[in-house]
Design a protein around this motif. Sequence first.
Motif, PDB file in Angstrom:
ATOM      1  N   ALA A 155     110.531 -20.126 106.470  1.00 22.42           N
ATOM      2  CA  ALA A 155     109.572 -19.893 107.554  1.00 22.42           C
ATOM      3  C   ALA A 155     108.174 -19.629 107.011  1.00 22.42           C
ATOM      4  O   ALA A 155     107.177 -19.900 107.693  1.00 22.42           O
ATOM      5  N   ASN A 156     108.098 -19.109 105.797  1.00 18.54           N
ATOM      6  CA  ASN A 156     106.807 -18.817 105.188  1.00 18.54           C
ATOM      7  C   ASN A 156     106.123 -20.081 104.664  1.00 18.54           C
ATOM      8  O   ASN A 156     104.904 -20.093 104.479  1.00 18.54           O
ATOM      9  N   SER A 157     106.895 -21.153 104.451  1.00 15.79           N
ATOM     10  CA  SER A 157     106.344 -22.377 103.862  1.00 15.79           C
ATOM     11  C   SER A 157     106.349 -23.569 104.805  1.00 15.79           C
ATOM     12  O   SER A 157     105.574 -24.507 104.625  1.00 15.79           O
ATOM     13  N   TYR A 158     107.240 -23.550 105.791  1.00 14.80           N
ATOM     14  CA  TYR A 158     107.366 -24.704 106.680  1.00 14.80           C
ATOM     15  C   TYR A 158     107.325 -24.256 108.135  1.00 14.80           C
ATOM     16  O   TYR A 158     107.366 -23.070 108.438  1.00 14.80           O
ATOM     17  N   ARG A 159     107.304 -25.236 109.013  1.00 16.44           N
ATOM     18  CA  ARG A 159     107.346 -24.932 110.438  1.00 16.44           C
ATOM     19  C   ARG A 159     108.711 -24.363 110.793  1.00 16.44           C
ATOM     20  O   ARG A 159     109.718 -24.671 110.162  1.00 16.44           O
ATOM     21  N   PHE A 160     108.738 -23.539 111.842  1.00 14.77           N
ATOM     22  CA  PHE A 160     109.980 -22.882 112.226  1.00 14.77           C
ATOM     23  C   PHE A 160     111.084 -23.878 112.593  1.00 14.77           C
ATOM     24  O   PHE A 160     112.268 -23.563 112.472  1.00 14.77           O
ATOM     25  N   GLU A 161     110.695 -25.070 113.036  1.00 11.98           N
ATOM     26  CA  GLU A 161     111.687 -26.062 113.424  1.00 11.98           C
ATOM     27  C   GLU A 161     112.610 -26.423 112.258  1.00 11.98           C
ATOM     28  O   GLU A 161     113.774 -26.789 112.462  1.00 11.98           O
ATOM     29  N   VAL A 162     112.104 -26.308 111.029  1.00 11.56           N
ATOM     30  CA  VAL A 162     112.908 -26.638 109.851  1.00 11.56           C
ATOM     31  C   VAL A 162     114.129 -25.727 109.785  1.00 11.56           C
ATOM     32  O   VAL A 162     115.245 -26.165 109.480  1.00 11.56           O
ATOM     33  N   ASN A 163     113.938 -24.444 110.078  1.00 10.24           N
ATOM     34  CA  ASN A 163     115.059 -23.502 110.086  1.00 10.24           C
ATOM     35  C   ASN A 163     116.128 -23.919 111.089  1.00 10.24           C
ATOM     36  O   ASN A 163     117.332 -23.802 110.829  1.00 10.24           O
ATOM     37  N   TYR A 164     115.669 -24.418 112.228  1.00 14.71           N
ATOM     38  CA  TYR A 164     116.619 -24.808 113.264  1.00 14.71           C
ATOM     39  C   TYR A 164     117.353 -26.094 112.915  1.00 14.71           C
ATOM     40  O   TYR A 164     118.536 -26.257 113.223  1.00 14.71           O
ATOM     41  N   TRP A 165     116.664 -27.026 112.261  1.00 16.11           N
ATOM     42  CA  TRP A 165     117.335 -28.256 111.829  1.00 16.11           C
ATOM     43  C   TRP A 165     118.399 -27.950 110.778  1.00 16.11           C
ATOM     44  O   TRP A 165     119.507 -28.509 110.810  1.00 16.11           O
ATOM     45  N   ILE A 166     118.085 -27.065 109.835  1.00 12.28           N
ATOM     46  CA  ILE A 166     119.066 -26.687 108.814  1.00 12.28           C
ATOM     47  C   ILE A 166     120.261 -25.995 109.475  1.00 12.28           C
ATOM     48  O   ILE A 166     121.420 -26.232 109.108  1.00 12.28           O
ATOM     49  N   SER A 167     119.984 -25.151 110.459  1.00 12.85           N
ATOM     50  CA  SER A 167     121.057 -24.470 111.180  1.00 12.85           C
ATOM     51  C   SER A 167     121.942 -25.479 111.909  1.00 12.85           C
ATOM     52  O   SER A 167     123.172 -25.343 111.950  1.00 12.85           O
ATOM     53  N   PHE A 168     121.313 -26.507 112.481  1.00 14.38           N
ATOM     54  CA  PHE A 168     122.076 -27.551 113.173  1.00 14.38           C
ATOM     55  C   PHE A 168     123.024 -28.267 112.216  1.00 14.38           C
ATOM     56  O   PHE A 168     124.213 -28.439 112.512  1.00 14.38           O
ATOM     57  N   PHE A 169     122.519 -28.656 111.048  1.00 13.50           N
ATOM     58  CA  PHE A 169     123.360 -29.375 110.096  1.00 13.50           C
ATOM     59  C   PHE A 169     124.440 -28.471 109.497  1.00 13.50           C
ATOM     60  O   PHE A 169     125.530 -28.947 109.145  1.00 13.50           O
TER      61      PHE A 169
END
Length: 390
Positions: A155-169
Amino acid sequence: MGYKENIWKLYVYRFFYSLIPAYVIERIFWEERGMTIEMVVYTEIIFAITVVLLEVPTGIMADMWGRKRMIMLSAILECVMFLILIFAMEFWHFAAAIFLAGIARSASSGSENALLYDSLLEHGQEQDFEKYLGRLNVCDFTAIMIGALCGSLLANSYRFEVNYWISFFSMVGSVCVSVSLVEPPIKSKLNVSIGFKEYVKTSILFFKNHPGIWIVVLSSMVTGAAINFIDEFWQLYLNRLEIPVIYFGLFSAFIMLVRLPGSMIVLSIKNRFKYRTIILSILAIFALGFLYVSFMKNVTGLVAIFLICLASGIMEPITTGYLHHHIQSSMRATIDSFQSLGLNTILILSGLGFGYFSSTYDVFGGYGFIACICIVFFCYFLITSKEKIK
């Protein structure tokens, strides 16, 4: 048949299911999408009501049609939930996602424990259920800690959506593992055509005819509801103690870490002490711990929180194991779901009191209210459990 393989598969399933970096930035992400605190509360109510309404029906379906199917359904619904949240922009998007999360929670709550116990039963290892359940919790806590720490860095380096995509996978990984599970036979004296009403009636009669089991399960409900207020509101507690936000991720990981020892040594504790002694000790830690947290408004309160979390790591496998050792396979998921149903009902009722006292006396007052509940239940358990729990 590979029933024994279900054990390590459940470990992997639970690991991916809990490896969710989205949770560490959940409230900030929602706020970015226009969700106010009031809206978030509404979604939490939707979740709680969904779980309460569907907990027992999904447990019955698991006993009637198979635990593997319900576990698969839970993981699939969680995948859909994360997809909705990634693109959510309006309240009803978030409400729909949380509604699906409630169904997913209901579908998996009794099914996982039932599948684990019956898989062990096929190999004559049901007496080791607490040990394996403790290890399952270790996978759960470990994944949560990794998700929290990695989620903060991402979250400190990328947009918050990245966290959600990783959670999805990660949840897709759970779906893949759930497909490979093997459904153990359900040993039942009941006719397969038994209806929902008969399942509910049989479950209620079971608790009525076994008051000792009911008291043990009720203790799990009360402590489970109490620890939820640590998990959900520790951020406010740290904020009131003026602890910098930079340490929040470490604290989140640590309150998961301190639960691991209890889950790992639960079988040893069960073999050394009576169930009643163990549960009374844990209830005492909860009562005194919450009381200390509510009155001592300094960093020493964190020690009390750690002790409460340590005790909770023992409580869940001990009480769940006691329940499963005393029920037959045909009703395993149903009765386990009654436990989750009661927990969420107590959570809703105690949440109203926690909210009231928190609004009046801040979060310290809320924890004081939970301390009162724990003290009252400790006295109730002390009086009523004698001669009923072996």
